[in-house]
Design a protein around this motif. Sequence first.
Motif, mmCIF file in Angstrom:
data_model
loop_
_atom_site.group_PDB
_atom_site.id
_atom_site.type_symbol
_atom_site.label_atom_id
_atom_site.label_comp_id
_atom_site.label_asym_id
_atom_site.label_seq_id
_atom_site.Cartn_x
_atom_site.Cartn_y
_atom_site.Cartn_z
ATOM 1 N N GLY B 102 0.825 -1.212 0.000
ATOM 2 C CA GLY B 102 0.000 0.000 0.000
ATOM 3 C C GLY B 102 0.852 1.253 0.000
ATOM 4 N N THR B 162 5.388 5.466 2.302
ATOM 5 C CA THR B 162 3.956 5.449 2.590
ATOM 6 C C THR B 162 3.378 6.826 2.284
ATOM 7 N N GLY B 164 0.414 8.460 3.634
ATOM 8 C CA GLY B 164 -0.716 8.724 4.509
ATOM 9 C C GLY B 164 -1.444 7.486 5.006
ATOM 10 N N THR B 165 -1.006 6.290 4.572
ATOM 11 C CA THR B 165 -1.602 5.077 5.126
ATOM 12 C C THR B 165 -0.518 4.271 5.828
ATOM 13 N N GLN B 166 -0.916 3.384 6.717
ATOM 14 C CA GLN B 166 0.022 2.446 7.303
ATOM 15 C C GLN B 166 0.399 1.404 6.258
ATOM 16 N N ILE B 168 0.487 -2.053 4.628
ATOM 17 C CA ILE B 168 -0.424 -3.197 4.793
ATOM 18 C C ILE B 168 0.403 -4.473 4.651
ATOM 19 N N LEU B 220 -2.190 0.543 -3.320
ATOM 20 C CA LEU B 220 -2.540 1.759 -2.555
ATOM 21 C C LEU B 220 -4.058 1.913 -2.484
ATOM 22 N N ALA B 223 -5.312 -0.281 0.130
ATOM 23 C CA ALA B 223 -5.027 0.296 1.449
ATOM 24 C C ALA B 223 -6.054 1.378 1.791
ATOM 25 N N LEU B 224 -6.353 2.223 0.811
ATOM 26 C CA LEU B 224 -7.304 3.313 1.048
ATOM 27 C C LEU B 224 -8.716 2.788 1.274
ATOM 28 N N HIS B 225 -8.989 1.559 0.773
ATOM 29 C CA HIS B 225 -10.289 0.930 1.006
ATOM 30 C C HIS B 225 -10.293 0.049 2.253
ATOM 31 N N GLY B 226 -9.248 0.149 3.058
ATOM 32 C CA GLY B 226 -9.266 -0.536 4.345
ATOM 33 C C GLY B 226 -8.817 -1.981 4.326
#
Lengths: 333, 333
Positions: B102, B162, B164-166, B168, B220, B223-226
């Motif tokens: 991600g 990264t 803005g997301t951790q 994954i 990515l 990742a943005l979709h959880g």
Amino acid sequence: MRPGVRAWPGTRPATPTLVRMASIGEMGEDALIAAFVPRLPVSDAEVLGPGDDAAVLAIDGDLVVSSDVLIQDRHFRLDWSSPEDVGWRAAMQNLADIDAMGAVPTALQVTLAAPPTLDADWVLRFADGLREACEPHGVGVVGGDLSGAREIAISVTVLGETHGTQPITRADALPGQVVAVSGPLGAAAAGYVQLTEGRRIDEESIGLFLRPRPRIGAGLEAALHGATALMDISDGLVRDAGRIARASEVGIALRSDDVPVHEGARFAAIELLVDPRPWALTGGEDHHMLAVFPREAAVPAGWTVVGETTDAFSGVRVDGETPVDHGWDHFGG
Amino acid sequence: MRPGVRAWPGTRPATPTLVRMASIGEMGEDALIAAFVPRLPVSDAEVLGPGDDAAVLAIDGDLVVSSDVLIQDRHFRLDWSSPEDVGWRAAMQNLADIDAMGAVPTALQVTLAAPPTLDADWVLRFADGLREACEPHGVGVVGGDLSGAREIAISVTVLGETHGTQPITRADALPGQVVAVSGPLGAAAAGYVQLTEGRRIDEESIGLFLRPRPRIGAGLEAALHGATALMDISDGLVRDAGRIARASEVGIALRSDDVPVHEGARFAAIELLVDPRPWALTGGEDHHMLAVFPREAAVPAGWTVVGETTDAFSGVRVDGETPVDHGWDHFGG
């Protein structure tokens, strides 16, 4: 034991085992990785280590990155170097490249390709050598790849970060500045000559050929003392000084009498009836630092001034003469 | 032309040149580097590029890093792959590893070891392939190393960050979640089978075997979709799903009828009188993403749900059955 190298009790048998180890082909990739990874050093910057698609590191400042490749029978010989020696060398020459930017190394990525017939024990002891070189510096192996191949091919990428200074390149030396080295030269060349000729006169220089021991941190020290150009000496003082001269568009005048020659190299040279100065001037792989400082007073204690920069000529002169190139071509036979 | 791939007019002759190129041994390291480096892509994050002891990159967020090695006759064949294909593959499978966290790829380090007899043209066209794969993504080659060797050995380390997301990993899937893939599978396997059998039925799948084209950015997006777990499919859906199952300590139930099979692979399978589903289930190297989402509504458009996670068993089942391992050992003969 040398300074900066810790003992690792319990990770290896005190005497060579007589049990035949499996080859890496017999052991298989998963089992090899399971045995290999726990022997690797852990990086102080590690957020996520080996085992996923990628590793994750916390980096402050700018990221500094460099890579080196080591090929069996070109960069090391299995009859000269132990697996630990090869791991040590693979790590140390990369740590020196980060130090040579005035930056601090944090982590390695290591890929190893090797014949399926290679003893798994070789690979595990190679990991021990990586660890011995890295762990005193807080540097870890955070990832990599293993593959089959016809010969051993090692590729190391080292990551580092700047610590409050700008990265020091080769390009910013000015005329009228002072050229200095961070340690005595010629040991690796002396060790190589002894091994080639089958003579063991000075064990220290042989050891330094097999395991280069630059003082990691000397490059950062140079940066903090205002060095205008900086690199590590991997291909010989004259050739590497030529790289700074070319990148900075200055001339460099070296005085051969001022170049510090490693004591063991001197001793070996006496026994071999040769002059040790060519080893110090053109022998590579000592990995000590070569730096240009703005003035003599800026040179840190323990460094040796070996010449100065000038606008009177371009390139490198040794005692006023243009040296014959003793270059090393990595594609040469 | 495929999406995401730009043309590079003027960088290569339109027809193969009939003038014999020098070998890399004849050309020498310095001349080869001088010709090689200008063909490399430049990273958007580059502060200092190739030519010094190390490169310097500006990195925001956490650093994500991965490496892959490609060995001649193991990972590519010179009679199947053009030099551009090899460069493309070396870059793309690494870009996919960063996407699979991600994260966003920023730069490559590339080491190339090759026989001195290799045509220099091969090395320069290899650089073109790296550029074709990287440049649309703002990814550059910031450094590396060249060496002689008995066979071609390529090692690529990819750096990313990264956004803005951790990151994954594979380890955070929970039971009762949804397993999905980002693209149709089996093309690379279909291409491999056609080349092996000397049949050219479907050029697209052959092309996808030689140049994998995962949609970089799908990771990515996941990742943005959880997404709770994420990886790219490099060793086959079943084997790689097993890795998520093991790391997350869940079971994964796959439905073979739901696995999207690449259209060209279907077509080739009809001509070859075989079932294409094993290609999609166990063929690797498509490098599309495999992700676990918390619920069906979270799966992004364009992804295909292929199963779910469970605490009813461990490992992977396909249509309720435990599959036979079709594993690939990288040290195998």
